[in-house]
Structure formats: C-alpha cells, structure tokens
Design an enzyme around this catalytic site. Structure first.
Site, PDB file in Angstrom:
ATOM      1  N   GLU A 161       0.868  -1.188   0.000  1.00 22.69           N
ATOM      2  CA  GLU A 161       0.000   0.000   0.000  1.00 22.69           C
ATOM      3  C   GLU A 161       0.898   1.229   0.000  1.00 22.69           C
ATOM      4  OE1 GLU A 161      -2.905   0.409   3.261  1.00 22.69           O
ATOM      5  OE2 GLU A 161      -2.533   2.567   3.231  1.00 22.69           O
ATOM      6  N   GLU A 215      -2.399  11.734   2.888  1.00 24.31           N
ATOM      7  CA  GLU A 215      -3.111  11.121   3.999  1.00 24.31           C
ATOM      8  C   GLU A 215      -2.883  11.930   5.264  1.00 24.31           C
ATOM      9  OE1 GLU A 215      -1.888   7.238   5.421  1.00 24.31           O
ATOM     10  OE2 GLU A 215      -3.901   6.792   6.141  1.00 24.31           O
TER      11      GLU A 215
END
Ligand SMILES: *[C@@H]1O[C@H](CO)[C@@H](O)[C@H](O)[C@H]1NC(C)=O
Ligand SMILES: *[C@@H]1O[C@H](CO)[C@@H](O)[C@H](O)[C@H]1NC(C)=O
Ligand SMILES: *[C@@H]1O[C@H](CO)[C@@H](O)[C@H](O)[C@H]1NC(C)=O
Length: 345
Positions: free
Chosen positions: A133, A138
C-alpha cells in the site's frame, strides 16, 4: 560512491531523474469514467457508509464542474448508530498501474473532526498488506495548523525497511519499518501539505514516483509557492530532474521492492472515524468537546460538522517512463541536477 555514480551517469540516463510521458489523465467528469464507486463496509471499521455512484450523484456527493471534480460527505442527516454510518465516497481506479509518476492536483482536502481523507494506491491481490500500500495524501482532521502535514507512507509485509537518512528536502522521518498498519513514512514539515493550511493556500500538487528498481519518491508543491512547469497544465512529458529533490525518498537499500509491491489501483476516499481517526488521536484533538463525543457518535450526530469534508481535485495524471531523452534536453543542466540529488541523499 558519489564519484562512481557520476561516472556511470552517461550510461544510465534513466537510473535517476527519469523522463516520463503522459499515459492517462482525469479531470472534471472524466473521473466518472476512470473510477468505480465502492460500496463495501468501511474496512477501517469507522462510520463511513460508502455509497454507489448513482446514490452519490443523486445526493450531490460526487460531481464535476468544469475541470474540478468533487466528492464529499453527507451534511444533512443524523445517522442511526445501527446503520453503516454517514454517506461518503470511496473510488477505485478501473485500471491498475505498475511503475510511473502519479500527479495529483488538489485544490481542497477534506477537513473536520473525525475526517480521514486519502489518495493512495493498493494491491488488488492482498490479503493486505501483501502486494503493498502506498499513501500519497493522507492525514487526520486537518482542523488547524497542528494537522497540516501530509504523511507519505508505504505498508508492506515484514522485512522491508527504510534507512534513517531517507528524507531529502524538508520532510520529517517517521517509522522506518514498513510492515503492517503503521508502515514507514515521512511527514511534510512545512505545515501546508494537508488540512486547512493547505486549503488556504489554494491547495497544491502531489507527485509520486514508483520504480521497482530505485524505489519510491514523493514531492509536494504548494500553490502558495512555485509549482514546477507542466505539473498543473498536464504536460505531455515530465523530467523528474525538473522537480528537484523529493520531499520523501524511499530507496531500495533494505527493501527488495518487487517482492513487496504488485500492480496497484488508485484510491480516493473520505473515511470517517475508524482505526486511525477514531483511535488515540481523537482524545488529543479536543474534538470530543464538552459533550465528550466518541468519534463514532460525533460522526453520526453532527451532519453540520462535515461541510468542509470534501475533495476538490483539479486533475490526476499518470505518466510512464519514456525510453529515450528528447534531444532538446540540455544535457549539462540535467546531469548537474542529478548529481546534486545524489549528494543530498
Ligand atoms: C498546536 O500545538 C501546540 C503545541 O502542542 C499548541 O501550543 C497549540 O495551541 C496548538 N494549536 C492549536 C490551534 O490547537
Ligand atoms: C479517550 O478518552 C476517553 C475518556 O477519558 C476514554 O474512555 C477512551 O478510552 C479514550 N480513547 C482512546 C482511544 O484513548
Ligand atoms: C544512507 O543510508 C544507507 C543505508 O543505511 C547508506 O548506504 C547510505 O550511504 C546513507 N547515505 C548517506 C548520505 O548518509
């Protein structure tokens, strides 16, 4: 070592500072063609009720206006605790991608208590984190200057590690072990790569370079500063050397990348509460207020708190490395920059 690399450069023009050609581009309503709207239960066990495309359009949670594409969270309904949660959006690209450059031009990042937005890439094979990932944009909440640093990170199965010295530029190095839920990461340090500070500057552009040979690198350019030519306009070709040293660099010293990463889909979502946003950071945020809300109850009962929980994307582009340098590239200039970035490592 530095001298050796300089000597090899003419033989290895693409080893560092590669040249890339535009392969895919999404702006405005093209996002509707390039992505699927996912409807599974919130994987982070939060209070996001991810709705399908028809529902998202009908409720005004996904729309395009000119070049700007917007996804957002429901701001009208009080939600019952027995339901799946507050309506939100999670989009996955229809295609998967290998090595290349992803340019994400953002004018508004979702902000608000319990809000956890991300632009990221993930393996379709799994089980997570097998196949890897990669988090490009974020962060949590984005409510003030203390929530204004983006986190660039990788998540893998065991034994992939980053060296302590892996942040070039202004990043702050976080965890070095890439395994599992925390992963290895670098935070932006300028307090404008995320949240309200990012939005107040008119946003900016994030770039990820993925190379299974030399590793990952990430750049962030605020619209309040200078954005390198071609990133916002969607140029047909980009030269990595023109981006300068990356803010976050994830080299291959202690990570055999092909072992940990396969083809990835691109994901854009707005999570609400859940594993990270509803965990320990919640109590440090003052978001509980006098009522003492839990993150889950806050999401369910306060629709008006989510008016700023929206992404405005000006565009997303995927570039792939081109075989040869165009003859117009001034060779001396390119080599000088490459050498500087080797030294800065
Ligand atoms: C940000 O954090 C600092 C240090 O913890 C604190 O003094 C300051 O009040 C915080 N700012 C806001 C707006 O909460
Ligand atoms: C947050 O604080 C509340 C009240 O003090 C406590 O019950 C809860 O366990 C805390 N949550 C976390 C994730 O630390
Ligand atoms: C960074 O760390 C790696 C591995 O630990 C090492 O090989 C490299 O020489 C270091 N680079 C600098 C500039 O310190």
């Amino acid at each position: 070592m530095v001298l050796l690399l300089i000597a090899l450069l003419p033989l290895l023009p693409s080893a560092l500072g590669g040249l890339y050609s535009l392969s895919r581009s999404w702006t405005g309503d093209q996002f509707f063609d390039g992505f699927n709207w996912m409807t599974f239960d919130d994987p982070t066990k939060g209070r996001s009720n991810y709705v399908d495309l028809a529902t998202a359009r009908a409720e005004g949670l996904s729309y395009a206006s000119g070049d700007t594409f917007t996804i957002r969270v429901d701001t009208y309904n009080v939600v019952d605790a027995s339901s799946r949660g507050r309506d939100s959006v999670r989009m996955h690209s229809k295609e998967t991608f290998g090595d290349g450059l992803l340019v994400t031009d953002v004018s508004h990042i979702p902000t608000g208590c319990a809000v956890w937005p991300a632009v990221w890439t993930n393996s379709r094979a799994g089980p997570w984190p097998a196949g890897g990932e990669v988090d490009i944009v974020e962060g949590l909440y984005g409510i003030n200057e203390n929530y204004s640093n983006d986190l660039f990170s990788l998540h893998t199965t065991a034994e992939c590690r980053m060296p302590q010295n892996h942040s070039r530029g202004e990043g702050r190095v976080g965890n070095l072990d890439c395994r599992g839920g925390t992963g290895c990461g670098v935070y932006g340090r300028g307090r404008k790569s995320f949240g309200v500070n990012f939005n107040n500057q008119g946003g900016g552009v994030f770039v990820m370079r993925r190379s299974m040979t030399i590793g990952f690198a990430f750049w962030f350019f605020s619209r309040g500063d200078t954005i390198p030519e071609g990133l916002s306009s969607g140029a047909n070709s980009l030269n990595e050397a023109d981006l300068g040293p990356p803010l976050a660099n994830f080299p291959n010293y202690n990570c055999d990348f092909p072992k940990y990463f396969d083809q990835h889909e691109i994901i854009i979502n707005i999570a609400l509460s859940g594993g990270w946003a509803g965990g320990p950071p919640w109590n440090g945020s003052k978001c509980a207020g006098d009522v003492g809300w839990t993150a889950d109850n806050f999401v369910d009962k306060n629709p008006q708190a989510f008016t700023d929980a929206y992404w405005d994307l000006k565009g997303m582009r995927w570039y792939e490395e081109s075989a040869a340098a165009p003859s117009t590239t001034p060779r001396c200039k390119r080599q000088k920059r490459v050498v500087e970035s080797v030294r800065a490592e």
